[in-house]
Design an enzyme around this catalytic site. Structure first.
Site, PDB file in Angstrom:
ATOM      1  N   CYS A   1      30.575  65.584  29.602  1.00 15.25           N
ATOM      2  CA  CYS A   1      29.919  66.786  29.078  1.00 15.25           C
ATOM      3  C   CYS A   1      28.602  67.045  29.818  1.00 15.25           C
ATOM      4  CB  CYS A   1      29.687  66.587  27.583  1.00 15.25           C
ATOM      5  SG  CYS A   1      28.614  67.810  26.812  1.00 15.25           S
TER       6      CYS A   1
ATOM      7  N   CYS B   1      25.551  67.384  27.565  1.00 17.75           N
ATOM      8  CA  CYS B   1      25.189  66.066  27.029  1.00 17.75           C
ATOM      9  C   CYS B   1      24.344  65.296  28.036  1.00 17.75           C
ATOM     10  CB  CYS B   1      26.446  65.248  26.721  1.00 17.75           C
ATOM     11  SG  CYS B   1      27.506  65.933  25.432  1.00 17.75           S
TER      12      CYS B   1
END
Length: 145
Positions: A69, A72
């Site tokens: 991600c 993230c």
């Protein structure tokens, strides 16, 4: 007698009783000698997260994330910096939902990154998305932190 908190050692999972007046003194685990309140986020699996949520006396802020991600990974330095700023006030934990999907499912994580704030085993609030540092501080302040 001074008030104290039970704190989970991030290294060996032992429960340590620490006087609240000593939280900023860098307490060490009575079992393994490791730092009980590191100034960086603690990586946890499902069982480790459950132990933190049910036994740790501090509020726990969990970053549910995954290595693939982009947001993230972009948020990781902000979370790291906040962990250092709030050391002794809030426990910062990271749970990789890719490696531990059962824990993500148990907490009904539908998007990542998701931040969830817990106190006494109960979820107080959550927010999805990578927050800039000022927004993260404001979000924590709304919860008295």
């Amino acid at each position: 007698m001074s008030e104290s908190l039970e704190l989970v050692c991030p290294h060996c999972q032992a429960i340590n009783r620490v006087p609240t007046a000593r939280l900023h003194d860098g307490p060490s685990c009575g079992r393994c000698g490791g730092a009980i309140l590191p100034s960086e986020p603690v990586s946890v699996d499902g069982a480790g997260l459950q132990r933190l949520l049910t036994r740790d006396g501090l509020p726990v802020l969990v970053d549910f994330w995954a290595p693939w991600c982009g947001p993230c990974r972009a948020f990781a330095p902000t979370f790291q910096q906040a962990a250092a700023t709030y050391a002794g006030l809030v426990r910062f934990a990271k749970l990789d939902t890719e490696a531990h999907p059962d824990a993500g499912a148990r907490h009904q994580i539908r998007s990542i990154p998701t931040l969830a704030l817990f106190k006494g085993g109960r979820e107080l609030d959550r927010v999805s998305g990578a927050l800039p540092a000022p927004q993260l501080r404001a979000w924590l302040a709304r919860h008295g932190l």
